[in-house]
Each structure stands twice: as C-alpha cells, then as structure tokens.
Design an enzyme around this catalytic site. Sequence first.
Site: not given
Length: 553
Positions: A293, A304, A318
Amino acid sequence: MKNRHKNKLIITIVALLVAVSLFSFINRNDKLFSLAKNLDIFASLVRELDSYYVDEIDPEHLVTVGINAMLEELDPYTEYIPEENSDDFRMMTTGEYGGVGALIGNRTGVNMILMPYRGFPAQAGGLRIGDELLKVDTVNVTDKSTADISRLLKGPANTEVFVQVKRGEDTISVDLTRRKIVISNVPYYGKIDEETGYIKLSDFTTNAAADVRKALVDLKSQGINRLVLDVRDNPGGILKEAVEVVNLFIPKGKEVVSTIGKLESVNATYKTTKSPLDKDIPLVILINERSASAAEIVAGALQDYDRAVLVGRKTFGKGLVQTTIPLSYNSQVKVTTAKYYIPSGRCIQAIDYSKKDENGDSKSVPDSLRNEFKTKNGRIVKDGAGIEPDKKIESKTYAPITFSLVARSLIFDYGNEFFRKNETIGSPSEFKITDEMYQEFVAWLEDKEYDYTTYVEKALEDLVKYAEKEKYFEEIQPTIKDLKKKVSHNKEQDLITYKDEIKSALKEELISRYYYQEGVVEASLNDDEDIEKALEVLIDQNEFKRVLAFLKK
C-alpha cells in the site's frame, strides 16, 4: 351500480398507471429495486429466525456474520467495523490509543507479553517479554483471546489497570496507569557507517512523514551523505503520509499518486506541496513481499522518478484505496473505492478481485496482461504485480531445525531464562553469541522436544507414497531403506551444521529482552544481506547512476 363500475374502472386505471410507472421505475432503477427487495428479504429472514428457530439466536451476531460473509465476496480490504471495534480501528489508522504500551500474543497456548514498548507504562512498570498474563483487573485472562485481553488493557488515559502475570515460578502484580500511546513510525534510525544513514519506517500512521523528516535532519547533522530507507514489512497506512515522505526527496509540484474509482468524488491527484528536504542525496529503498500500500506508493513513485534504487524483493501488490464510511449506530465500513496509479501510470495491484475462478478464488494478474510503462529516464517498469526491485535479493530460507526451534518457542523460552539470569549484555551493535554461550543453549535443549523433518526426508516420504500408489514399492524398498538410513537427520549434527543461523535467531531474541524493538533493528544492520547490497550500490556511484539513468556499462 353505475358509480360502482365507474369507481372500479378508476381504480383499475390508477392501478395500471401505478404498474406502468413502477415498471418504468424498475427498468430505470432495477439495481436499486433489487437492493431494496433483497434487504427486505434479509430483514424478514432475521425476524422469522428470531421468532421460529428452535434455539435462541443472537440477531446481532447473526447479522454481523452475514455482513462479513457478503464482504468476503469482494476483497480482503473491504470490512465492517462494529462500534465495539472502533477503538482498534482508530489505533491502526492513527497509531494512537489509551493503554499500557505492550504487544501481547499467544505462544504455545499461553497468553503473554511479546514486546513492551520502551518508555510506556508496561515497560516502566517492570513487565517483560515472556510474562504470562493471568489477570487484567478482576478478569482471569488465561483462556481469553488476545483481542479480548487487548480490549481490557485499553481504556481512557490516566485510568488505572491492575495486571497480574506469571514469570517463571513467581506471580507478579502491578498497577499501571494508562497513557495515550503514540507508536512512532520510525522505531530506529542511525548510521550504518560514517557516511551512510539508515531509517526504519515501519508504518504510515499519523506523523509518519514528520518522523522520517526528524530522523533525516538528525542524520544529516551527523554528516551522512547517502541514505537507506527501509520499508520492508511495512503494511502501509495513510495515503497523505506517503505523499509527504516522497516529498522529502523530490521537488514541489510533482505528482506522486492519483486515485481513480467509480465515483467522481474519489478521483484525485496528489502532488508534492513543499520544497524537498534533500533532492540529491543518493537513496536506496529496501522492499520485500510484505511492503504494501503506502509503502509501495513511496517505493514506486521514487522509482518512477529515478530518484532511488530499490533493493530487495517484489512488494505485496496492493493498489486499492479504502474509504471509511460511517454507518448507523456508530458502526463503520471500510470500503474499496478506487485504485491508485503512480507517476509512470501503472497500478501495481497484483490480484483482480472482480474475477473469480470456479472455486471462487481470485487470481493474480497473469504476466501476459501486464503492461509496460517507463520511468522518467526511460527504464521499463510493469504494472499488475507489485513494485519490482532494481536489485533483487533472494528470500532467505532457514533449515528445518532452526524453523522447529523458533516455531516451538524454544529460542523464545531460552531468551526468558537467559534474561532472568543475566542483568546486562553488550550493546546491540556489539553483542555476539559466543561459542560458549551457544554450547550452554545446546545443553539446555537436551531434554526439550523439537523433532522435525528435513527437506530430503520429506522428499523420500513423497517418493514412498507415489511408489506404493504405482506398485513400484516392493522393487525399490531396499534402496529406499538404504537412503533413509543415509539421510536420517541427526539433531546433534544439525546443531553444528546450522550453528550460524541458529546463533543469529538466538542473538535477536536475547537482544529484544534488553533493548526492545529498537535494539533488534540496530543489531540486524551488521548481518543483513539487503543492507549489504544497498551499501554496495551506494558506495559504487557509477553503478548507482547506471541503474537510475539506464546507461550501459
């Protein structure tokens, strides 16, 4: 008579108009009608059961079971929170509760203290790891569930609670004053070497970002110029805290995560809003299969942006967002309302709960359906299966003897006995299990039961089963008998062969008695493959830059 026919006709026309209107309503709102119909059936069923069932029923329990069974059809994160569980839920999301500050659990059928938190009433009152819980106030808790005991220990701050425990042959009673317990999201931070800082981020409850900021500021004041952020085993938590942790390392105005769901009201884009604390410090993030999460948002967003190198193992996967909605009578439902997407555009949700197989089980997203995305510098990353590390470390496996000693709580029990006999040990970073100490542990094991089956023995058992099933056993029986004799495990030999890993487990257990959770983390820094790899990457700046910039060697 005429008026009667007229009235009948009017009634018929009205009935037809109502029927047409209702039919139209059903066509337009068939889902709402179905919902209302089935709710009425459910309520009627519970009423009739309460009236007619041969034995007395508890309608509240029955309805709760029904609600939970219904929610199980959706996903594991959509859950009903009745009023009596609201305090536990608040503690999970905020990290705050009124209580004594101790983790309790059940080991080998005994309720006990597993970890008192440093500086809180349980630890200050003298309770120790391994203390068996006998009473809380006037309630005998030896046969209670740990959830029930936890509720008894919790209560408003500044109220008294009586606790009775058994320690060895002694019975100890203490009066504790409950306090507002706020568990830090950073149980430990420190320096791995003169230039490398380390921060363990264990949760994302309230103030997680502030806890990380405080740790990083302190480490920078000590002269570090590279950092390891550890989110292994971090189950996640508050989305806003994850965004703010990312903001410590990337500039203001950058997208961190967006949420997209069925309702427009849940769609949102979360961006960094502050100047970063340090946008240049070389950063490694440690992840594993229990990072989930919010921990995945932090790791994934920084991956990223090519801001950090990820070391470890693939995360849990998740990518679902939950919203807590109040219901009647102070109950709540935590419901999945959206999926989150990190800056590259990928959603890392690993299981598609909307699709079930013939057994009703949800399946992982197959590799063939995973999509490719690109990081800021053009590195290929994929969706649908958690966050994958840039530098993978294989999961550590333990020998059957080590597993048996831990599972049977023998290492735990020895830790209790050692602690009763020894007032102090060396600091977490310096303490070692000497060969002499290890021999004392081996001697203590002599009258203990810890038999186990080795992997080879298990394979032989399977071979025998298949041979008997396929009628080959008689032919190979002499060979099997000879093999069994050769591979039959020798516990004394295994205690020598796997001495190092048993020592490691023993060391962690003993350190926890004297230095609690913080000490266990500190001690692990010197014997952790993931941290060793993180240091390699950070020290070799060419490799660090190569990974992030996607350059060829």
